[in-house]
Design a protein around this motif. Sequence first.
Motif, PDB file in Angstrom:
ATOM      1  N   UNK A 259     -18.125 149.254  20.436  1.00  0.00           N
ATOM      2  CA  UNK A 259     -17.884 148.298  19.493  1.00  0.00           C
ATOM      3  C   UNK A 259     -16.171 148.366  19.581  1.00  0.00           C
ATOM      4  N   UNK A 260     -15.540 147.305  19.231  1.00  0.00           N
ATOM      5  CA  UNK A 260     -14.063 147.250  19.211  1.00  0.00           C
ATOM      6  C   UNK A 260     -13.877 147.626  17.773  1.00  0.00           C
ATOM      7  N   UNK A 261     -12.479 148.252  17.900  1.00  0.00           N
ATOM      8  CA  UNK A 261     -12.027 148.604  16.694  1.00  0.00           C
ATOM      9  C   UNK A 261     -11.016 147.511  15.857  1.00  0.00           C
ATOM     10  N   UNK A 262     -10.987 146.473  16.652  1.00  0.00           N
ATOM     11  CA  UNK A 262     -10.208 145.243  15.840  1.00  0.00           C
ATOM     12  C   UNK A 262     -10.931 144.113  16.436  1.00  0.00           C
ATOM     13  N   UNK A 263     -10.759 142.801  15.634  1.00  0.00           N
ATOM     14  CA  UNK A 263     -11.222 141.633  16.133  1.00  0.00           C
ATOM     15  C   UNK A 263     -10.723 141.459  17.374  1.00  0.00           C
ATOM     16  N   UNK A 264     -11.298 140.603  18.129  1.00  0.00           N
ATOM     17  CA  UNK A 264     -10.473 139.973  19.582  1.00  0.00           C
ATOM     18  C   UNK A 264      -9.263 139.229  19.021  1.00  0.00           C
ATOM     19  N   UNK A 265      -8.357 139.320  19.816  1.00  0.00           N
ATOM     20  CA  UNK A 265      -7.078 138.449  19.547  1.00  0.00           C
ATOM     21  C   UNK A 265      -7.321 137.103  19.224  1.00  0.00           C
ATOM     22  N   UNK A 266      -6.576 136.750  18.258  1.00  0.00           N
ATOM     23  CA  UNK A 266      -6.658 135.565  17.566  1.00  0.00           C
ATOM     24  C   UNK A 266      -7.798 134.855  16.907  1.00  0.00           C
ATOM     25  N   UNK A 267      -8.891 135.958  16.709  1.00  0.00           N
ATOM     26  CA  UNK A 267     -10.003 135.467  15.919  1.00  0.00           C
ATOM     27  C   UNK A 267     -10.227 136.027  14.420  1.00  0.00           C
ATOM     28  N   UNK A 268     -10.345 135.266  13.677  1.00  0.00           N
ATOM     29  CA  UNK A 268     -10.351 135.440  12.119  1.00  0.00           C
ATOM     30  C   UNK A 268     -11.411 136.603  11.981  1.00  0.00           C
ATOM     31  N   UNK A 269     -11.283 137.797  11.344  1.00  0.00           N
ATOM     32  CA  UNK A 269     -12.187 138.809  11.149  1.00  0.00           C
ATOM     33  C   UNK A 269     -13.430 138.458  10.480  1.00  0.00           C
ATOM     34  N   UNK A 270     -14.718 138.583  11.047  1.00  0.00           N
ATOM     35  CA  UNK A 270     -15.817 138.369  10.299  1.00  0.00           C
ATOM     36  C   UNK A 270     -15.964 138.985   8.964  1.00  0.00           C
ATOM     37  N   UNK A 271     -15.642 140.087   8.859  1.00  0.00           N
ATOM     38  CA  UNK A 271     -15.650 140.797   7.399  1.00  0.00           C
ATOM     39  C   UNK A 271     -14.672 140.212   6.393  1.00  0.00           C
ATOM     40  N   UNK A 272     -13.654 139.438   6.933  1.00  0.00           N
ATOM     41  CA  UNK A 272     -12.803 138.991   5.904  1.00  0.00           C
ATOM     42  C   UNK A 272     -12.991 137.390   5.296  1.00  0.00           C
ATOM     43  N   UNK A 273     -14.332 136.909   5.736  1.00  0.00           N
ATOM     44  CA  UNK A 273     -14.643 135.638   5.666  1.00  0.00           C
ATOM     45  C   UNK A 273     -15.299 135.798   3.979  1.00  0.00           C
ATOM     46  N   UNK A 274     -14.925 135.018   3.040  1.00  0.00           N
ATOM     47  CA  UNK A 274     -15.370 135.047   1.863  1.00  0.00           C
ATOM     48  C   UNK A 274     -16.493 133.919   1.332  1.00  0.00           C
ATOM     49  N   UNK A 275     -17.647 134.273   0.669  1.00  0.00           N
ATOM     50  CA  UNK A 275     -18.515 133.461   0.048  1.00  0.00           C
ATOM     51  C   UNK A 275     -19.497 133.033   0.980  1.00  0.00           C
ATOM     52  N   UNK A 276     -19.581 133.310   2.085  1.00  0.00           N
ATOM     53  CA  UNK A 276     -20.739 132.838   3.213  1.00  0.00           C
ATOM     54  C   UNK A 276     -21.631 133.766   3.493  1.00  0.00           C
ATOM     55  N   UNK A 277     -22.295 134.397   2.403  1.00  0.00           N
ATOM     56  CA  UNK A 277     -23.263 135.689   2.440  1.00  0.00           C
ATOM     57  C   UNK A 277     -24.584 135.011   3.232  1.00  0.00           C
ATOM     58  N   UNK A 278     -25.180 134.004   2.940  1.00  0.00           N
ATOM     59  CA  UNK A 278     -26.446 133.564   3.678  1.00  0.00           C
ATOM     60  C   UNK A 278     -26.055 133.506   4.905  1.00  0.00           C
ATOM     61  N   UNK A 279     -25.064 132.515   5.284  1.00  0.00           N
ATOM     62  CA  UNK A 279     -24.772 132.529   6.734  1.00  0.00           C
ATOM     63  C   UNK A 279     -24.416 133.779   7.413  1.00  0.00           C
ATOM     64  N   UNK A 280     -23.695 134.823   7.010  1.00  0.00           N
ATOM     65  CA  UNK A 280     -23.418 135.830   7.506  1.00  0.00           C
ATOM     66  C   UNK A 280     -24.719 136.650   7.572  1.00  0.00           C
ATOM     67  N   UNK A 281     -25.529 136.975   6.875  1.00  0.00           N
ATOM     68  CA  UNK A 281     -26.738 137.637   6.998  1.00  0.00           C
ATOM     69  C   UNK A 281     -27.590 136.914   8.071  1.00  0.00           C
ATOM     70  N   UNK A 282     -27.682 135.587   8.339  1.00  0.00           N
ATOM     71  CA  UNK A 282     -28.517 134.867   9.235  1.00  0.00           C
ATOM     72  C   UNK A 282     -27.923 135.526  10.779  1.00  0.00           C
ATOM     73  N   UNK A 283     -26.697 135.228  10.765  1.00  0.00           N
ATOM     74  CA  UNK A 283     -25.977 135.585  12.016  1.00  0.00           C
ATOM     75  C   UNK A 283     -26.281 137.042  12.503  1.00  0.00           C
ATOM     76  N   UNK A 284     -26.131 137.987  11.471  1.00  0.00           N
ATOM     77  CA  UNK A 284     -26.332 139.553  11.867  1.00  0.00           C
ATOM     78  C   UNK A 284     -27.880 139.734  12.145  1.00  0.00           C
TER      79      UNK A 284
END
Length: 700
Positions: free
Chosen positions: A6-31
């Motif tokens: 598993x990568x230690x930092x997000x891929x270059x140029x991509x907004x970190x998944x864990x930094x996204x705010x307020x999209x709990x339902x979508x985050x759970x579905x993707x995981x």
Amino acid sequence: MTLTNPPKVPRSGRFPFSAIVGMDGMGLALCLAAVGEHIGGVLVRGEKGTAKTTMVRGLAGLLGEIAVVPGCRFACDPASPDPACPDVERHLPQDGEVDRRPVPLVELPVGASEDRVAGSLHLDSLLARGQVTFEPGLLAAANRGVLYVDEVNLLPDHLVDGLLDAAATGRARVEREGVSVEHAARFVLVGTMNPEEGDLRPQLLDRFGLVADAAASRDPDTRVAVISRRLDFERDPEAFAARFADAEEALARRIARARAAVGSVESPREAWRKIARICAEFDVDGMRGDLVTARAAAAHAAWQGRDVLSDNDIRVAARLALPHRRRRNPFDTPESAAAELEEILRRVLGEEPPEPEPEPEPEPETDPDDGDPQPPPDKPTDPPPSDPGPEDAADPPEPPKGETSEPEPDPAPPQAPKEPPAGAGQAESRTERAGKPHRAQVFALDRVGQGVTGRRSRAVTTVGRQVRGVTPADPRGRGLAVTETIRAAAGAQADRGRGDGEPLRLQGSDLRRSLREGKEGNLVVFLVDASGSMGARRRMATVKTAVLSLLLDAYQRRDKVAVVTFARDRAQLLLPPTGSVELARARLDAAATGGRTPLAEGLTAAHDLIRRERAKDPMRRPLLVVLTDGRATHGPNALPRARAAAARIAGLGVGSVVLDCESPRGVRLRLAADLAAVLGARLMPLAEADVAAQSRPGAA
């Protein structure tokens, strides 16, 4: 898909998944889709600007690397290579050598062709050496990764169906133009869509494993957090990624552990019985809903670190796997389905626990430089893809009830068209709700067009049956017609000196493209007379029912629809061009009737709308459906102005249908017939739009 490192930092140029705010339902579905590879992907429905694309790209950054057979274009796993892989000759032992690649994220554009998605012939090999070889497409590129389709509802149905087949079976098959290829295509399929731009057909919607709704938060503090993080990311992406590196690493480890554990989650038979009861009571078609719910519940249990399925796992899985599978009329709202599902869950599973179930290692650590809570190794908190809390368990509000109007006596028909007194009908403005839609007549354009793929009018399209091969000079040709090309070259091989066993000698004049004929989708513009002459006879409810039935037909045939109404002194664009039938019904029910009849203004509004849409989308041909009794009572020279406006529409070459709404009783003025003659339109009494009514005994 085997995840390692598993990568230690997000891929270059991509907004970190864990930094996204307020999209709990979508985050759970993707995981959960990443944990349970047999779930069948995720469809995310939401308004514009809700971080759908950002979140999918962030998920791909969490999935680490995969080991790949060196040189294999289909990303076969060295530990268990695909025996049917077209590159099987490259799977020979190479002293344990393997390639490592990041888990692929393949983005499929809306305008992609079938060849680009499924694969095609390698033209260089065919033309230079006479060998038929396969060039892999996007399905091959996405194997063991993530395939992302933005605006999936705008993708042609045949491509969506192929994607979903591959996602469900893990295999892609190509059978065309002398090519027969099968290869592995295991990927997490993620589609996003804006429902206002049109929905997927129920048959395709059912093929997605999970569906999540994404909506921007209305809480000012949450919105401020979104702004702050996005601007911080744009100022210094590397520093922002480093700030969330620990959270990303913890989330990547959690996904990997859950994937390893999901197969050992114990599912008691009683849990399966509860899932079956929920699906049966919710009126879910087929068994796919039961299976996906069971798989998603097991994935959620593994995600939570449990080894036995619980009622809460079933509850979370059902909310994601079932609302879009309910047998429903296309005009039903998602809110009504969600409310009914919540009632069934309470009845079968009991009340939801007042607090979410605890997760392993719940104590968050705090980064002194940031102030944001940092997740422990097993609990990402930004966003927190966990069980919905008590607020999420509340029933969604019931959809608003439409107004109903009191019955009104049917006055005697007028002897001649008279303009009502000034102000007449204003106080009598009212709304009429449409009745139950019926089976509508199918209206189609007479001429063969060249438009977007659909199911209404005949057209030369990129898909459909091949009519013949045409030369490259014919702009209607699409792709390579292999058989026709070889046939054109075959007769000239002796003159070109080709010997036995030599490759086919081709010249540019041999090239042929496929001319295919199928069906196209149209822009169906409904022009609806909502004046007092319609409402006074209680005909508006009948007219709205007819429009609703035609809208349902348009939905099934993949059309865009627009609704223009006219009453009093103006025309109104009630519904801009859209594929959303739910929005169409809501606005149609709310349309009021009354006042004079500005027929000229209505025709002018329809003319202007068609011109604008033709400029924006010249490949989608318009079909105008006018519902009126043909009266024109607003302003000076009302009838001549209406005829002039109709002539302008006819000058655009627009196919039209006029549904005559004049009462069949009393004196008939037949003004709708005059309007149809000027438009060059097909004329039909309103009653004949109901196919079922015409088949009843005694129907005229």
